[in-house]
Design a protein around this motif. Structure first.
Motif, mmCIF file in Angstrom:
data_model
loop_
_atom_site.group_PDB
_atom_site.id
_atom_site.type_symbol
_atom_site.label_atom_id
_atom_site.label_comp_id
_atom_site.label_asym_id
_atom_site.label_seq_id
_atom_site.Cartn_x
_atom_site.Cartn_y
_atom_site.Cartn_z
ATOM 1 N N ALA A 12 0.883 -1.009 -0.067
ATOM 2 C CA ALA A 12 0.144 -0.093 -0.040
ATOM 3 C C ALA A 12 0.831 1.276 0.026
ATOM 4 O O ALA A 12 0.607 2.186 -0.562
ATOM 5 N N ASP A 13 2.074 1.251 0.703
ATOM 6 C CA ASP A 13 3.082 2.524 0.659
ATOM 7 C C ASP A 13 4.304 1.567 0.292
ATOM 8 O O ASP A 13 4.675 1.260 -0.528
ATOM 9 N N GLU A 14 5.155 1.608 1.575
ATOM 10 C CA GLU A 14 6.323 0.990 1.267
ATOM 11 C C GLU A 14 6.132 -0.487 1.734
ATOM 12 O O GLU A 14 5.473 -0.762 2.459
ATOM 13 N N SER A 15 7.324 -1.228 1.412
ATOM 14 C CA SER A 15 7.074 -2.720 1.711
ATOM 15 C C SER A 15 7.200 -3.046 3.168
ATOM 16 O O SER A 15 8.013 -2.398 3.689
ATOM 17 N N PRO A 16 6.135 -3.442 3.430
ATOM 18 C CA PRO A 16 6.056 -3.793 4.887
ATOM 19 C C PRO A 16 7.091 -5.073 5.429
ATOM 20 O O PRO A 16 7.753 -5.647 4.594
ATOM 21 N N ASP A 17 7.432 -4.998 6.807
ATOM 22 C CA ASP A 17 8.105 -5.987 7.433
ATOM 23 C C ASP A 17 7.415 -7.468 7.091
ATOM 24 O O ASP A 17 6.180 -7.456 7.598
ATOM 25 N N ALA A 18 8.120 -8.386 6.371
ATOM 26 C CA ALA A 18 7.223 -9.614 6.046
ATOM 27 C C ALA A 18 6.972 -10.391 7.164
ATOM 28 O O ALA A 18 5.966 -10.929 7.220
ATOM 29 N N ALA A 19 7.939 -10.495 8.058
ATOM 30 C CA ALA A 19 7.632 -11.351 9.319
ATOM 31 C C ALA A 19 6.537 -10.860 10.206
ATOM 32 O O ALA A 19 5.637 -11.488 10.662
ATOM 33 N N ALA A 20 6.685 -9.459 10.277
ATOM 34 C CA ALA A 20 5.252 -8.917 11.101
ATOM 35 C C ALA A 20 3.951 -9.051 10.511
ATOM 36 O O ALA A 20 2.987 -9.105 10.970
ATOM 37 N N LEU A 21 4.073 -8.889 9.043
ATOM 38 C CA LEU A 21 2.831 -9.220 8.275
ATOM 39 C C LEU A 21 2.468 -10.547 8.288
ATOM 40 O O LEU A 21 1.127 -10.848 8.693
ATOM 41 N N LEU A 22 3.210 -11.538 8.299
ATOM 42 C CA LEU A 22 2.697 -13.011 8.711
ATOM 43 C C LEU A 22 2.191 -13.044 9.988
ATOM 44 O O LEU A 22 1.287 -13.675 10.141
ATOM 45 N N ASP A 40 12.157 -15.933 1.716
ATOM 46 C CA ASP A 40 11.723 -17.250 2.303
ATOM 47 C C ASP A 40 11.356 -17.164 3.898
ATOM 48 O O ASP A 40 12.068 -16.782 4.525
ATOM 49 N N LEU A 41 10.154 -17.471 3.901
ATOM 50 C CA LEU A 41 9.557 -17.332 5.380
ATOM 51 C C LEU A 41 9.333 -18.681 5.910
ATOM 52 O O LEU A 41 8.204 -18.486 6.929
ATOM 53 N N ARG A 42 9.708 -19.566 5.477
ATOM 54 C CA ARG A 42 9.364 -20.929 6.055
ATOM 55 C C ARG A 42 9.709 -21.124 7.381
ATOM 56 O O ARG A 42 8.882 -21.513 8.176
ATOM 57 N N ARG A 43 10.814 -20.665 7.887
ATOM 58 C CA ARG A 43 11.143 -20.744 9.347
ATOM 59 C C ARG A 43 10.007 -19.889 10.132
ATOM 60 O O ARG A 43 9.801 -20.255 11.337
ATOM 61 N N THR A 44 9.878 -18.592 9.507
ATOM 62 C CA THR A 44 9.078 -17.722 10.275
ATOM 63 C C THR A 44 7.801 -18.486 10.518
ATOM 64 O O THR A 44 7.036 -18.269 11.585
ATOM 65 N N LYS A 45 7.162 -19.032 9.361
ATOM 66 C CA LYS A 45 5.923 -19.805 9.391
ATOM 67 C C LYS A 45 5.993 -20.885 10.571
ATOM 68 O O LYS A 45 5.041 -21.118 11.125
ATOM 69 N N GLY A 46 7.083 -21.500 10.485
ATOM 70 C CA GLY A 46 7.032 -22.705 11.446
ATOM 71 C C GLY A 46 6.998 -22.262 13.122
ATOM 72 O O GLY A 46 6.457 -22.807 13.816
ATOM 73 N N ALA A 47 7.762 -21.045 13.135
ATOM 74 C CA ALA A 47 7.526 -20.542 14.509
ATOM 75 C C ALA A 47 6.303 -19.797 14.942
ATOM 76 O O ALA A 47 5.972 -20.141 16.057
ATOM 77 N N LEU A 48 5.568 -19.561 14.083
ATOM 78 C CA LEU A 48 4.283 -18.953 14.173
ATOM 79 C C LEU A 48 2.947 -20.082 14.603
ATOM 80 O O LEU A 48 2.222 -19.810 15.366
ATOM 81 N N ARG A 49 3.676 -21.275 14.159
ATOM 82 C CA ARG A 49 2.651 -22.483 14.571
ATOM 83 C C ARG A 49 2.851 -22.514 15.887
ATOM 84 O O ARG A 49 1.788 -22.947 16.595
#
Length: 533
Positions: free
Chosen positions: A461-471, A521-530
């Motif tokens: 929407a504006d500048e690229s957001p932090d991907a981990a925070a978005l997830l 590559d956010l696969r580790r971030t995704k696993g941590a969120l689980r």
């Protein structure tokens, strides 16, 4: 095999004939959170528990036409409550404990379940239960029924369960599954030929798959009830104790998905690898080379297959008793009584060997016999799936001269990750709701372990957001497995002249972005969120 007309009747017949047989078990090596020392329940013991639960539900006013949601994971209590409710003509909605409150609210709203029976520990998830719907513990008396109904089970076409399945039109749809549906699935499963042939009163079927999937509920659970077998329901797949659990349970049949052989092949060898006495693993979606390597290393043949929640045991294939060239993604031979076609986008038949969409139906007067009974509250989607008198699977397959089918790709906007169907549209909607996202397109990308992973192109929407925070924000609305494993920020999305997303271009661009390392590559971030949720 004597005729029965419901899962409860299949169970009750075995319990009356052989109450001494084991109904369900798990060894201590499974390390189940709810049974760390393991458990074992006989058919006789289970029958007594089911009778008590049945009486309690009847006393609370439930009967034919009632529908209750069960949040019990893969605990044996789930089966006992389902059988008690099935005995009186009531249906269940099995709930996924990994859901988020908004997802649960959707399922409860669509299903109109009048109560939730839930094990402790899921207060955050249960916040999604709509106001006015009671929640009770499996050990407590059931809440009073909304309307008094007469207990009257055993009708073949009555609803036995409502299972939600992700489709190409957004939010998961509720598949109505009848008593006949489950018995039809089970009868196909226990009647496979060759390597898949089963012995009554002797089989032990182990599954890490959840009871909110037709594979675990229809094949493993009802299949074993039908032939006097034992059910080994695990909480999930654990690579570190997989082979020990199989050996210690005495499993003769093992269920898996394509991701499981891929993971096991990456692990170091242990003495437990071949200590088992299993005859085969039923593992749809296994990579062709992984199948070859797995069978050679673990001395455990893989039976491949294909089905959908909607098609049940009437639109199903398997490779039991079939010979085919190793290294090809063969899904086997269609079940007797299944009619099929392979067509182009205009539903015109294609020449032998050419890949196209698989259409299926039952032979005979009723083409829908044994399939799901429809999408609850969505007759338009039901008829669209059945247009022209054939069920449109959305899967691209090819056939050979021997009548064997080979899986090629998926036509619909579905991502198949670790055996879970994920709707790209549902993930897009969740991401688009975030204020940092202007536009989004979600697509599958190949994954060597999980078959496919979720990839999201995002126009900020504006500048690229932090991907981990978005997830992390989106994880409040989506189950962890639906979260993007890859993200790529873009200035615009590829669209046609009519402003429709060019799905084919998006998919190929995603594959290229992963291959050349441009995607986050956010696969580790995704696993941590689980774990965090």
């Amino acid at each position: 095999m004597a005729q029965v007309s419901s899962p409860y009747q299949a169970f009750a017949r075995t319990a009356a004939r052989r109450p001494d047989l084991t109904f369900a078990l798990a060894p201590a090596s499974a390390r189940l959170p709810w049974a760390p020392e393991g458990f074992r329940i006989s058919y006789g013991e289970a029958a007594a528990d089911v009778a008590a639960l049945r009486a309690a539900y009847v006393a609370a006013g439930y009967g034919r036409g009632s529908r209750l949601a069960l949040l019990m994971q893969n605990r044996p209590e789930f089966l006992l409550h389902w059988l008690a409710l099935n005995a009186i003509g009531a249906s269940i909605v099995p709930l996924n404990s990994d859901m988020r409150p908004d997802e649960l609210r959707h399922q409860m709203t669509v299903s109109v379940a009048e109560a939730v029976i839930a094990v402790p520990g899921f207060d955050t998830l249960l916040a999604g239960v709509p106001e006015g719907i009671p929640v009770a513990s499996p050990d407590a008396p059931p809440p009073a029924a909304r309307a008094i109904r007469v207990p009257d089970g055993g009708h073949p076409e009555d609803e036995a369960a409502l299972l939600f399945t992700s489709g190409s039109t957004g939010m998961p749809k509720a598949c109505i599954l009848s008593n006949h549906y489950f018995l039809n699935v089970a009868e196909w499963y226990v009647s496979m030929p060759g390597l898949g042939a089963m012995t009554p009163d002797a089989e032990v079927s182990l599954t890490p798959l959840p009871f909110f999937h037709m594979n675990a509920l229809g094949c493993t659970a009802v299949g074993m009830m039908l032939i006097g077998g034992a059910i080994v329901p695990l909480d999930r797949f654990h690579p570190d104790r997989w082979w020990a659990t199989i050996a210690d349970s005495g499993a003769t049949i093992v269920h898996s998905l394509g991701v499981i052989p891929a993971i096991l092949l990456q692990r170091p060898a242990t003495p437990d690898d071949t200590r088992h006495r299993a005859r085969f693993t039923f593992g749809p979606g296994v990579d062709a080379q992984h199948k070859i390597d797995f069978e050679a290393r673990f001395n455990l043949p893989i039976i491949e297959g294909w089905a959908m929640t909607e098609t049940g045991g009437s639109g199903v294939t398997d490779t039991a008793g079939v010979s085919y060239e190793p290294g090809r993604r063969c899904i086997g031979r269609p079940r007797a009584g299944m009619e099929w076609r392979i067509v182009n986008d205009a539903d015109e038949d294609l020449p032998l060997g050419q890949a196209g969409e698989l259409l299926v139906r039952s032979a005979g007067a009723d083409p829908r016999r044994g399939f799901f009974s429809g999408y609850l509250g969505n007759p338009e989607a039901t008829e669209e799936a059945w247009r022209g008198g054939w069920f449109h699977t959305g899967d691209i397959v090819a056939a050979d001269a021997a009548g064997l089918l080979y899986f090629v790709d998926r036509k619909k906007s579905i991502i198949r990750r670790s055996g879970e169907n994920i709707s790209a549209l549902e993930v897009e909607a969740a991401l688009a709701a975030d204020p940092a996202v202007k536009a989004v397109a979600v697509t599958p990308v190949s994954d060597p372990v999980r078959d496919e992973e979720v990839f999201a192109f995002i126009v900020p929407a504006d500048e690229s957001p932090d991907a981990a925070a978005l997830l992390e924000r989106v994880a409040d609305r989506l189950s962890y497995h639906k979260l993007p494993g890859y993200v790529l920020y873009a200035e615009a999305l590829p669209v046609s002249s009519t402003q429709k997303l060019q799905r084919g271009q998006i998919k190929s661009d995603a594959e290229a972005a992963v291959s050349d390392g441009r995607a986050l590559d956010l696969r580790r971030t995704k696993g941590a969120l689980r774990k965090a949720h």
